[in-house]
Design an enzyme around this catalytic site. Structure first.
Site, mmCIF file in Angstrom:
data_model
loop_
_atom_site.group_PDB
_atom_site.id
_atom_site.type_symbol
_atom_site.label_atom_id
_atom_site.label_comp_id
_atom_site.label_asym_id
_atom_site.label_seq_id
_atom_site.Cartn_x
_atom_site.Cartn_y
_atom_site.Cartn_z
ATOM 1 N N PHE A 280 3.081 6.272 7.222
ATOM 2 C CA PHE A 280 2.988 4.828 7.031
ATOM 3 C C PHE A 280 4.373 4.223 6.812
ATOM 4 O O PHE A 280 4.680 3.150 7.321
ATOM 5 C CB PHE A 280 2.058 4.513 5.851
ATOM 6 C CG PHE A 280 1.692 3.054 5.750
ATOM 7 C CD1 PHE A 280 0.891 2.459 6.720
ATOM 8 C CD2 PHE A 280 2.130 2.267 4.696
ATOM 9 C CE1 PHE A 280 0.544 1.117 6.641
ATOM 10 C CE2 PHE A 280 1.794 0.926 4.606
ATOM 11 C CZ PHE A 280 0.991 0.356 5.585
ATOM 12 N N MET A 281 5.229 4.941 6.081
ATOM 13 C CA MET A 281 6.609 4.468 5.873
ATOM 14 C C MET A 281 7.340 4.349 7.208
ATOM 15 O O MET A 281 8.041 3.368 7.461
ATOM 16 C CB MET A 281 7.367 5.443 4.971
ATOM 17 C CG MET A 281 6.960 5.404 3.529
ATOM 18 S SD MET A 281 7.983 6.560 2.601
ATOM 19 C CE MET A 281 6.871 7.015 1.305
ATOM 20 N N ALA A 282 7.177 5.373 8.045
ATOM 21 C CA ALA A 282 7.838 5.366 9.359
ATOM 22 C C ALA A 282 7.332 4.195 10.192
ATOM 23 O O ALA A 282 8.100 3.516 10.885
ATOM 24 C CB ALA A 282 7.591 6.685 10.073
ATOM 25 N N LEU A 283 6.026 3.924 10.104
ATOM 26 C CA LEU A 283 5.402 2.829 10.839
ATOM 27 C C LEU A 283 5.950 1.483 10.353
ATOM 28 O O LEU A 283 6.206 0.574 11.147
ATOM 29 C CB LEU A 283 3.881 2.895 10.610
ATOM 30 C CG LEU A 283 2.959 2.174 11.576
ATOM 31 C CD1 LEU A 283 3.153 2.685 13.000
ATOM 32 C CD2 LEU A 283 1.498 2.380 11.163
ATOM 33 N N GLN A 284 6.181 1.373 9.056
ATOM 34 C CA GLN A 284 6.689 0.122 8.477
ATOM 35 C C GLN A 284 8.105 -0.183 8.938
ATOM 36 O O GLN A 284 8.470 -1.332 9.137
ATOM 37 C CB GLN A 284 6.677 0.207 6.942
ATOM 38 C CG GLN A 284 5.299 0.255 6.353
ATOM 39 C CD GLN A 284 5.327 0.252 4.841
ATOM 40 O OE1 GLN A 284 5.052 -0.761 4.235
ATOM 41 N NE2 GLN A 284 5.646 1.357 4.221
ATOM 42 N N HIS B 35 8.956 -4.390 8.966
ATOM 43 C CA HIS B 35 7.957 -4.690 7.931
ATOM 44 C C HIS B 35 8.556 -4.829 6.524
ATOM 45 O O HIS B 35 7.854 -5.186 5.592
ATOM 46 C CB HIS B 35 6.876 -3.591 7.950
ATOM 47 C CG HIS B 35 5.633 -3.938 7.199
ATOM 48 N ND1 HIS B 35 4.817 -5.008 7.549
ATOM 49 C CD2 HIS B 35 5.047 -3.358 6.116
ATOM 50 C CE1 HIS B 35 3.792 -5.059 6.703
ATOM 51 N NE2 HIS B 35 3.907 -4.074 5.824
ATOM 52 N N SER C 299 3.193 -7.203 2.002
ATOM 53 C CA SER C 299 2.159 -6.475 2.727
ATOM 54 C C SER C 299 0.813 -6.602 2.004
ATOM 55 O O SER C 299 0.340 -7.707 1.783
ATOM 56 C CB SER C 299 2.604 -5.018 2.905
ATOM 57 O OG SER C 299 1.859 -4.382 3.903
ATOM 58 N N LEU C 300 0.191 -5.489 1.592
ATOM 59 C CA LEU C 300 -1.061 -5.568 0.829
ATOM 60 C C LEU C 300 -0.866 -6.397 -0.445
ATOM 61 O O LEU C 300 -1.771 -7.109 -0.886
ATOM 62 C CB LEU C 300 -1.559 -4.158 0.478
ATOM 63 C CG LEU C 300 -2.781 -4.042 -0.440
ATOM 64 C CD1 LEU C 300 -4.019 -4.634 0.224
ATOM 65 C CD2 LEU C 300 -3.049 -2.594 -0.830
ATOM 66 N N TRP D 11 0.826 -1.213 0.000
ATOM 67 C CA TRP D 11 0.000 0.000 0.000
ATOM 68 C C TRP D 11 0.861 1.264 0.000
ATOM 69 O O TRP D 11 1.854 1.347 0.723
ATOM 70 C CB TRP D 11 -0.907 -0.009 1.240
ATOM 71 C CG TRP D 11 -1.840 1.157 1.281
ATOM 72 C CD1 TRP D 11 -3.072 1.232 0.681
ATOM 73 C CD2 TRP D 11 -1.639 2.407 1.949
ATOM 74 N NE1 TRP D 11 -3.627 2.461 0.924
ATOM 75 C CE2 TRP D 11 -2.777 3.202 1.697
ATOM 76 C CE3 TRP D 11 -0.595 2.931 2.720
ATOM 77 C CZ2 TRP D 11 -2.912 4.498 2.205
ATOM 78 C CZ3 TRP D 11 -0.724 4.221 3.226
ATOM 79 C CH2 TRP D 11 -1.876 4.985 2.974
ATOM 80 N N ASP E 162 8.239 -6.559 13.298
ATOM 81 C CA ASP E 162 7.160 -5.917 12.539
ATOM 82 C C ASP E 162 6.022 -5.458 13.455
ATOM 83 O O ASP E 162 5.467 -6.251 14.203
ATOM 84 C CB ASP E 162 6.621 -6.924 11.501
ATOM 85 C CG ASP E 162 5.759 -6.290 10.430
ATOM 86 O OD1 ASP E 162 5.234 -5.187 10.656
ATOM 87 O OD2 ASP E 162 5.610 -6.912 9.361
#
Length: 255
Positions: free
Chosen positions: A143-147, A235, A82-83, A22, A207
């Site tokens: 979202f990148m930081a979260l991954q 992730h 991922s997605l 995603w 992850d």
């Protein structure tokens, strides 16, 4: 309706398809594709709504699959991150003549947490959806930081992800929203037993989006599949432990 997606093909040998996640695009696989092209004919796609396919749109897994079928090789190894793991799993379930082996990377048959099932909290997905409407570039960066969170090379991972996304046209917001809906609602857990091809599930121990417990739960839901956990990865194990990641794919392909 025909939907011409952007594909890059390199190398020779058995066909292998790399499917991004995603908010990203095929450029995230650049290093991976380069390393694997010595062993495979590597096909990298920009999914509908992303990168050079940004003007296309698909609202469901089957719509994405139909777009992929236009140029996808038959009898290939499909690697979905991922997605993209949901997309590749859907292909294995519903278009199995295109899939000889299935590899999911930091993926889950159901991304949203529910009851004892571990995953992304629904309120986090809702917040992402709200933020996306307000500022989709900032949302993708978050979202990148979260991954990458938890990975020893988090800063470098985010940098590479960001470079990849920015090197191609920005994703279209409609497809981003559709993707978040898939992450929130798709549940393929009961369908896993119907997968008829060899399956390898790859995870990052650190992850935060697909907890390590999911790997253990899936040992029961997909007992015929193989699993491997990258110890130092979050992730994006194909970035954090690139060499070991490629080795897993090469070994799985020859089994």
């Amino acid at each position: 309706m025909t939907m011409a997606l952007y594909w890059q093909v390199s190398g020779q040998g058995q066909d292998l398809v790399l499917v991004h996640g995603w908010g990203m695009n095929g450029a995230v696989w650049q290093q991976t594709a380069q390393a694997l092209s010595d062993h495979f004919r590597v096909h990298v796609v920009d999914l509908p709504g992303y990168g050079h396919s940004a003007e296309q749109h698909a609202a469901s897994l089957e719509e994405i699959a139909q777009a992929l079928l236009e140029h996808a090789p038959r009898n290939a190894i499909w690697v979905g991150w991922s997605l993209g793991g949901l997309v590749a799993t859907h292909m294995a379930l519903h278009h199995s003549d295109y899939v000889s082996k299935l590899v999911t990377v930091a993926s889950s048959p159901k991304f949203a947490a529910q009851g004892s099932w571990r995953g992304i909290q629904p309120d986090v997905l809702t917040a992402f959806t709200d933020q996306l409407v307000a500022d989709f570039q900032l949302t993708i960066e978050r979202f990148m930081a979260l991954q990458a969170m938890g990975s020893p090379s988090a800063r470098q991972d985010v940098k590479v992800l960001k470079q990849a996304v920015l090197s191609r046209p920005m994703p279209n917001p409609q497809s981003l929203l559709a993707g978040l809906t898939m992450l929130a609602e798709v549940d393929l857990r009961d369908e896993l037993q119907h997968i008829s091809v060899p399956m390898l599930r790859l995870y990052g121990r650190l992850d935060g989006l697909v907890p390590a417990k999911v790997a253990r739960d899936l040992n029961h839901l997909a007992p015929y599949s193989e699993a491997f956990m990258f110890d130092q990865s979050s992730h994006a194990p194909f970035m954090t432990e690139a060499e070991a990641f490629c080795q897993q794919l090469i070994e799985f392909a020859t089994r």
